[in-house]
Design a protein around this motif. Structure first.
Motif, PDB file in Angstrom:
ATOM      1  N   ASN A 135       8.630  -0.326  10.634  1.00 24.80           N
ATOM      2  CA  ASN A 135       9.081  -1.545   9.956  1.00 24.80           C
ATOM      3  C   ASN A 135       8.081  -2.117   8.956  1.00 24.80           C
ATOM      4  O   ASN A 135       7.829  -3.320   8.917  1.00 24.80           O
ATOM      5  CB  ASN A 135       9.462  -2.627  10.969  1.00 24.80           C
ATOM      6  CG  ASN A 135      10.806  -2.349  11.610  1.00 24.80           C
ATOM      7  OD1 ASN A 135      11.627  -1.618  11.040  1.00 24.80           O
ATOM      8  ND2 ASN A 135      11.036  -2.891  12.773  1.00 24.80           N
TER       9      ASN A 135
ATOM     10  N   ARG B 215      -1.568  -4.077  10.858  1.00 24.31           N
ATOM     11  CA  ARG B 215      -0.853  -5.321  10.551  1.00 24.31           C
ATOM     12  C   ARG B 215      -0.737  -6.192  11.804  1.00 24.31           C
ATOM     13  O   ARG B 215      -0.918  -7.407  11.750  1.00 24.31           O
ATOM     14  CB  ARG B 215       0.549  -4.981  10.017  1.00 24.31           C
ATOM     15  CG  ARG B 215       1.379  -6.196   9.663  1.00 24.31           C
ATOM     16  CD  ARG B 215       2.731  -5.813   9.090  1.00 24.31           C
ATOM     17  NE  ARG B 215       3.601  -5.205  10.100  1.00 24.31           N
ATOM     18  CZ  ARG B 215       4.837  -4.772   9.859  1.00 24.31           C
ATOM     19  NH1 ARG B 215       5.325  -4.849   8.622  1.00 24.31           N
ATOM     20  NH2 ARG B 215       5.567  -4.235  10.805  1.00 24.31           N
TER      21      ARG B 215
ATOM     22  N   ASP C  57       6.846  -1.846  20.786  1.00 20.88           N
ATOM     23  CA  ASP C  57       8.153  -1.343  21.216  1.00 20.88           C
ATOM     24  C   ASP C  57       8.242   0.147  20.900  1.00 20.88           C
ATOM     25  O   ASP C  57       8.410   0.522  19.743  1.00 20.88           O
ATOM     26  CB  ASP C  57       9.257  -2.127  20.488  1.00 20.88           C
ATOM     27  CG  ASP C  57      10.644  -1.766  20.999  1.00 20.88           C
ATOM     28  OD1 ASP C  57      10.746  -1.282  22.133  1.00 20.88           O
ATOM     29  OD2 ASP C  57      11.621  -1.967  20.245  1.00 20.88           O
TER      30      ASP C  57
ATOM     31  N   PHE D 184       6.296  -1.586  16.002  1.00 21.26           N
ATOM     32  CA  PHE D 184       7.673  -1.134  16.236  1.00 21.26           C
ATOM     33  C   PHE D 184       7.778   0.389  16.223  1.00 21.26           C
ATOM     34  O   PHE D 184       6.966   1.081  15.607  1.00 21.26           O
ATOM     35  CB  PHE D 184       8.606  -1.691  15.153  1.00 21.26           C
ATOM     36  CG  PHE D 184       8.556  -3.199  15.022  1.00 21.26           C
ATOM     37  CD1 PHE D 184       9.243  -4.010  15.915  1.00 21.26           C
ATOM     38  CD2 PHE D 184       7.824  -3.796  14.004  1.00 21.26           C
ATOM     39  CE1 PHE D 184       9.194  -5.393  15.780  1.00 21.26           C
ATOM     40  CE2 PHE D 184       7.785  -5.173  13.869  1.00 21.26           C
ATOM     41  CZ  PHE D 184       8.462  -5.983  14.756  1.00 21.26           C
ATOM     42  N   GLN D 185       8.841   0.866  16.879  1.00 23.32           N
ATOM     43  CA  GLN D 185       9.065   2.312  16.917  1.00 23.32           C
ATOM     44  C   GLN D 185       9.234   2.878  15.504  1.00 23.32           C
ATOM     45  O   GLN D 185       8.704   3.928  15.177  1.00 23.32           O
ATOM     46  CB  GLN D 185      10.315   2.617  17.764  1.00 23.32           C
ATOM     47  CG  GLN D 185      10.596   4.093  17.891  1.00 23.32           C
ATOM     48  CD  GLN D 185      11.852   4.368  18.727  1.00 23.32           C
ATOM     49  OE1 GLN D 185      12.448   3.456  19.307  1.00 23.32           O
ATOM     50  NE2 GLN D 185      12.237   5.626  18.804  1.00 23.32           N
ATOM     51  N   HIS D 186       9.998   2.146  14.671  1.00 23.70           N
ATOM     52  CA  HIS D 186      10.247   2.635  13.305  1.00 23.70           C
ATOM     53  C   HIS D 186       9.298   2.005  12.287  1.00 23.70           C
ATOM     54  O   HIS D 186       9.621   1.918  11.113  1.00 23.70           O
ATOM     55  CB  HIS D 186      11.708   2.394  12.910  1.00 23.70           C
ATOM     56  CG  HIS D 186      12.671   3.200  13.736  1.00 23.70           C
ATOM     57  ND1 HIS D 186      12.822   4.557  13.572  1.00 23.70           N
ATOM     58  CD2 HIS D 186      13.492   2.848  14.761  1.00 23.70           C
ATOM     59  CE1 HIS D 186      13.718   5.005  14.452  1.00 23.70           C
ATOM     60  NE2 HIS D 186      14.139   3.983  15.192  1.00 23.70           N
TER      61      HIS D 186
ATOM     62  N   ILE E  98       7.112  -2.968   5.000  1.00 20.81           N
ATOM     63  CA  ILE E  98       7.920  -3.345   3.829  1.00 20.81           C
ATOM     64  C   ILE E  98       7.778  -2.211   2.803  1.00 20.81           C
ATOM     65  O   ILE E  98       6.669  -1.924   2.342  1.00 20.81           O
ATOM     66  CB  ILE E  98       7.436  -4.689   3.221  1.00 20.81           C
ATOM     67  CG1 ILE E  98       7.331  -5.782   4.306  1.00 20.81           C
ATOM     68  CG2 ILE E  98       8.336  -5.121   2.067  1.00 20.81           C
ATOM     69  CD1 ILE E  98       8.617  -6.165   4.988  1.00 20.81           C
ATOM     70  N   PRO E  99       8.895  -1.549   2.482  1.00 22.62           N
ATOM     71  CA  PRO E  99       8.803  -0.298   1.728  1.00 22.62           C
ATOM     72  C   PRO E  99       8.243  -0.392   0.298  1.00 22.62           C
ATOM     73  O   PRO E  99       7.678   0.568  -0.184  1.00 22.62           O
ATOM     74  CB  PRO E  99      10.244   0.221   1.693  1.00 22.62           C
ATOM     75  CG  PRO E  99      11.094  -0.924   2.064  1.00 22.62           C
ATOM     76  CD  PRO E  99      10.272  -1.859   2.865  1.00 22.62           C
ATOM     77  N   ASN E 100       8.393  -1.556  -0.337  1.00 23.60           N
ATOM     78  CA  ASN E 100       7.894  -1.589  -1.715  1.00 23.60           C
ATOM     79  C   ASN E 100       6.511  -2.228  -1.822  1.00 23.60           C
ATOM     80  O   ASN E 100       6.036  -2.517  -2.911  1.00 23.60           O
ATOM     81  CB  ASN E 100       8.885  -2.284  -2.664  1.00 23.60           C
ATOM     82  CG  ASN E 100       8.945  -3.774  -2.435  1.00 23.60           C
ATOM     83  OD1 ASN E 100       8.803  -4.219  -1.293  1.00 23.60           O
ATOM     84  ND2 ASN E 100       9.134  -4.533  -3.491  1.00 23.60           N
ATOM     85  N   LEU E 101       5.879  -2.443  -0.668  1.00 20.93           N
ATOM     86  CA  LEU E 101       4.492  -2.924  -0.679  1.00 20.93           C
ATOM     87  C   LEU E 101       3.591  -1.783  -0.210  1.00 20.93           C
ATOM     88  O   LEU E 101       3.995  -0.985   0.637  1.00 20.93           O
ATOM     89  CB  LEU E 101       4.327  -4.126   0.254  1.00 20.93           C
ATOM     90  CG  LEU E 101       5.169  -5.380  -0.035  1.00 20.93           C
ATOM     91  CD1 LEU E 101       4.815  -6.481   0.969  1.00 20.93           C
ATOM     92  CD2 LEU E 101       4.934  -5.887  -1.455  1.00 20.93           C
TER      93      LEU E 101
ATOM     94  N   GLU F  21      -1.043  -4.006   1.039  1.00 15.03           N
ATOM     95  CA  GLU F  21      -0.246  -5.230   0.842  1.00 15.03           C
ATOM     96  C   GLU F  21       0.529  -5.601   2.102  1.00 15.03           C
ATOM     97  O   GLU F  21       0.733  -6.783   2.393  1.00 15.03           O
ATOM     98  CB  GLU F  21       0.719  -5.049  -0.339  1.00 15.03           C
ATOM     99  CG  GLU F  21       0.021  -5.071  -1.688  1.00 15.03           C
ATOM    100  CD  GLU F  21       0.895  -4.563  -2.831  1.00 15.03           C
ATOM    101  OE1 GLU F  21       0.515  -4.809  -3.990  1.00 15.03           O
ATOM    102  OE2 GLU F  21       1.934  -3.910  -2.562  1.00 15.03           O
TER     103      GLU F  21
ATOM    104  N   PHE G 262       3.112  -7.336  16.391  1.00 13.66           N
ATOM    105  CA  PHE G 262       4.199  -6.421  16.754  1.00 13.66           C
ATOM    106  C   PHE G 262       3.921  -5.019  16.236  1.00 13.66           C
ATOM    107  O   PHE G 262       3.496  -4.834  15.097  1.00 13.66           O
ATOM    108  CB  PHE G 262       5.530  -6.894  16.142  1.00 13.66           C
ATOM    109  CG  PHE G 262       6.202  -7.987  16.910  1.00 13.66           C
ATOM    110  CD1 PHE G 262       6.862  -7.707  18.108  1.00 13.66           C
ATOM    111  CD2 PHE G 262       6.193  -9.288  16.443  1.00 13.66           C
ATOM    112  CE1 PHE G 262       7.498  -8.726  18.812  1.00 13.66           C
ATOM    113  CE2 PHE G 262       6.828 -10.301  17.148  1.00 13.66           C
ATOM    114  CZ  PHE G 262       7.480 -10.024  18.338  1.00 13.66           C
TER     115      PHE G 262
ATOM    116  N   LEU H 252       0.120  -9.128   3.863  1.00 15.94           N
ATOM    117  CA  LEU H 252       1.277 -10.013   4.081  1.00 15.94           C
ATOM    118  C   LEU H 252       1.133 -10.744   5.418  1.00 15.94           C
ATOM    119  O   LEU H 252       1.329 -11.957   5.507  1.00 15.94           O
ATOM    120  CB  LEU H 252       2.569  -9.182   4.058  1.00 15.94           C
ATOM    121  CG  LEU H 252       3.893  -9.935   4.168  1.00 15.94           C
ATOM    122  CD1 LEU H 252       4.111 -10.810   2.952  1.00 15.94           C
ATOM    123  CD2 LEU H 252       5.059  -8.945   4.301  1.00 15.94           C
ATOM    124  N   ALA H 253       0.749  -9.985   6.450  1.00 15.20           N
ATOM    125  CA  ALA H 253       0.552 -10.596   7.771  1.00 15.20           C
ATOM    126  C   ALA H 253      -0.597 -11.607   7.713  1.00 15.20           C
ATOM    127  O   ALA H 253      -0.524 -12.678   8.328  1.00 15.20           O
ATOM    128  CB  ALA H 253       0.259  -9.517   8.797  1.00 15.20           C
TER     129      ALA H 253
ATOM    130  N   LYS I 165       2.474   3.486  -0.856  1.00 12.71           N
ATOM    131  CA  LYS I 165       3.591   2.762  -0.245  1.00 12.71           C
ATOM    132  C   LYS I 165       4.070   3.565   0.965  1.00 12.71           C
ATOM    133  O   LYS I 165       3.890   4.789   1.009  1.00 12.71           O
ATOM    134  CB  LYS I 165       4.715   2.582  -1.269  1.00 12.71           C
ATOM    135  CG  LYS I 165       4.336   1.549  -2.324  1.00 12.71           C
ATOM    136  CD  LYS I 165       5.408   1.353  -3.356  1.00 12.71           C
ATOM    137  CE  LYS I 165       4.949   0.323  -4.377  1.00 12.71           C
ATOM    138  NZ  LYS I 165       5.841   0.184  -5.502  1.00 12.71           N
TER     139      LYS I 165
END
Lengths: 451, 222
Positions: free
Chosen positions: B93, B155, B167, B89-91, B95-98, B102, B87, B106-107, B139
């Motif tokens: 998305n 990601r 998107d 995304f437009q924003h 994870i702000p503290n990684l 990281e 995915f 995560l993915a 970050k």
């Protein structure tokens, strides 16, 4: 980086908020621990007081208290009834008398004083005190009140001991309470006053009595008296078969109440029956209320702690709704997301617990002391009873119980510490379970809907 | 290959049932870069969420390499999202503290890659999308929009997905940065042979893709 490390990292994501949550948790966990300590300490004190109260029951003739009051002495038939009552393992009976200077060669070691003089003011009421006589009364015979020596005839000389243990003999040997010999144990004060030693003799009731031993109880009243075998006193005072105090031992503290009830039925209104255990139970009622108060505190603080974690985690989950959606959208399973948030809740709880437990250890002592001292001040004033005589021994016991009540020491046992940690974990589980349910309900499509 | 047949999605609302998608049919070949255009409310995001197994269709089928993902269990859909779908995304998305690294790792974790291999793979991906090593350790709040979208693309590609669903990937970026991001996606679809389906309202971008589907009122009209 795995689920655990992400959870721990997230717990510290907002230091200010995490700090506030940890502080609130620490206070509630500290309260839980100190309440558990207070409850444990008070409960162990209750057990201690109840166990030291013993299993003895004291039976006295109705209306008699020491040498005050009136009524008939207990009979040998009643003694037999008591002895045959279920759960009673043994009895010691005693008959008390007082020797005036005309009855004995001994000089009383107890000064009469104001109290003694007042106690005797009714005796020989037709003979006013010569000290206050006026010239017009000279025709009436008067006798000045004189101090007397107490004689205790008992089947068990150790029952005279005021501290519950065996009678302490400073010299000589004890006497057989079941014999009818003309022998006596003499109190240390009386022995000193009359220069009596083991083997000495003195006259009482016109008979010559041999001193077998000198005892000391530390109680001035008792140490001014004489102990003789029960049968001897009964014979010498012409009161065959009579006793005015019976101490019965019950097989177990659990049976004291039922035995007292059985004795009350059997002896009806002829005897007054008291047991230390029952008195102790009444005395510790304030401690029991502290214990239940402390339990209430534990439950309240647990609920407060769980609510703190719960609300904090619900807030966190709501705030990170999109983030949860993202994690699910990129393939994170519910288990992983929930695991991460539970770890986060656990991290906050663990930090809160460490601070809270340290806080609890520090405040539990003062808190227990202040709870007990403020609550038992009313108890100590209820245990006093007037008059002297054989009742003295029982009162000594009650005073000791009252002293015990205020000397509760807070003790942090491993069990209490383990309970506190268990409760803390319960808080973490409750605090994390509900948010976990919320998490599982968040759809991964959330990530697109909020775009 | 992605084959969508008679895909419909209805929602219940206070004013009655709303049909977001109405018997949509489309086919996208493997390695193709397709775009979906349409006005707001035309059903673009709903279609994307169905294709990405984020939501369950009311009826119809979505076959990815012969497997109907609409009929998969919840657990298998999660695995599908982790391994077959990427995915963007437009924003962004992220994870702000990684850190950027990281976020990509995560993915890879969800994709089942062994922990020891994740870091090297994530570094390679971030380098491929043009992130410097020092930027990789930042970050998201300390990265520009374009850099964040690059991380998002890295990601999305982490587990060699069959399809990347984007998107409005350039919707939040200035036109120059948007063009760079589009070029990056285009390049990757070619080099990695990844099917890319991008929702956009930017006609310039749509015009450069291999195919464009136009959605209106929940139906494909072109």
């Amino acid at each position: 980086m795995n689920v655990i490390s992400r959870g721990i990292k997230n717990a510290l994501r907002s230091p200010l908020r995490s700090g506030a949550i940890v502080l609130m948790l620490a206070i509630s966990i500290g309260l839980i621990l100190s309440m558990l300590v207070a409850r444990g300490s008070v409960n162990s004190k209750i057990d201690e007081v109840k166990s030291t109260a013993g299993t003895s029951i004291t039976i006295t003739p109705a209306g008699v208290n020491g040498f005050a009051g009136g009524g008939d002495a207990l009979t040998s038939t009643q003694l037999a009834t008591i002895t045959s009552t279920a759960h009673i393992t043994g009895t010691s009976a005693s008959l008390n008398d007082q020797l005036s200077s005309t009855d004995t060669s001994l000089t009383a070691s107890l000064e009469l004083g104001n109290f003694g003089a007042r106690q005797m003011r009714f005796e020989g009421s037709s003979t006013p005190s010569s000290a206050n006589s006026s010239p017009s009364d000279t025709t009436i015979t008067r006798r000045a009140p004189t101090p007397r020596t107490t004689v205790t005839g008992t089947t068990n000389p150790n029952s005279v001991s005021t501290n519950g243990s065996d009678l302490t003999l400073t010299s000589g040997e004890t006497i057989d309470g079941t014999s009818s010999e003309l022998v006596a144990l003499v109190g240390s004060d009386l022995a000193t006053k009359n220069s009596l030693v083991v083997g000495s003799t003195f006259t009482a009731y016109t008979k010559t009595i041999t001193v077998k031993g000198i005892f000391s109880t530390g109680n001035k009243f008792q140490d001014s008296g004489i102990i003789m075998p029960l049968a001897t006193v009964q014979t010498l005072t012409d009161q065959s078969g009579s006793v005015n105090s019976i101490v019965a031992k019950v097989d177990s503290s659990d049976n004291v109440s039922s035995t007292v009830a059985a004795l009350k039925t059997a002896l009806s209104d002829k005897a007054d029956i008291v047991s230390q255990a029952e008195q102790a139970a009444a005395s510790v009622s304030s401690l029991e209320s502290i214990a239940s108060l402390a339990l209430g505190g534990v439950i309240g603080a647990t609920i407060a702690g769980a609510v703190i974690v719960l609300l904090a985690m619900i807030m966190v989950v709501r705030e990170r709704r999109r983030e949860i959606g993202v994690i699910k959208a990129i393939g994170g399973t519910n288990r992983k997301v929930v695991g991460q948030f539970v770890t986060e809740a656990l991290t906050l709880t663990v930090i809160g617990s460490i601070i809270g437990l340290a806080l609890g250890v520090a405040v539990s002592g003062p808190m227990t002391t202040s709870l007990v001292s403020s609550s038992t001040s009313s108890t100590t004033s209820t245990s006093g009873r007037p008059a002297g005589g054989p009742g003295e021994m029982m009162r000594g016991g009650f005073n000791q119980i009252s002293k015990n009540l205020t000397s509760v020491t807070s003790t942090l046992t491993p069990t209490i510490f383990a309970s506190a940690i268990g409760i803390t974990l319960l808080i973490a589980v409750i605090g994390a379970a509900v948010p976990a349910w919320f998490i599982s309900k968040i759809s991964p499509a959330e990530v697109l809907r909020t775009e | 290959m992605l084959v969508v047949k008679n895909l419909s999605k209805s929602f219940s609302s206070a004013s009655g049932d709303v049909t977001a998608l109405n018997k949509v049919n489309l086919t996208v070949q493997t390695g193709e870069f397709a775009s979906i255009i349409g006005k707001s409310g035309s059903g673009k995001s709903t279609l994307l969420s169905m294709l990405g197994a984020l939501d369950i269709p009311t009826s119809g089928s979505i076959e990815v390499d012969g497997v109907d993902i609409a009929k998969l269990s919840a657990g298998k859909q999660t695995a599908y999202r982790a391994k077959k779908i990427g995915f963007v995304f437009q924003h962004y998305n992220l994870i702000p503290n990684l850190t950027a690294l990281e976020n990509v790792m995560l993915a890879l974790e969800f994709g089942g890659m062994p922990a020891k291999k994740r870091k090297a793979r994530a570094e390679q991906l971030l380098t491929d999308v043009g992130l410097e090593p020092d930027e990789q350790l930042r970050k998201p709040p300390r990265l520009s929009g374009g850099q964040q979208q690059r991380v998002s693309i890295a990601r999305a590609l982490a587990n060699h997905p069959a399809i990347v669903l984007a998107d409005e990937p350039t919707g939040n970026l200035d036109s120059e940065t948007g063009k760079k991001i589009f070029d990056l996606l285009h390049h990757l679809s070619r080099s990695e042979k990844t099917t890319i389906l991008a929702v956009t309202h930017d006609m310039d971008i749509a015009g450069k893709t291999d195919r464009t589907f136009k959605l209106k009122d929940g139906k494909i009209i072109a």
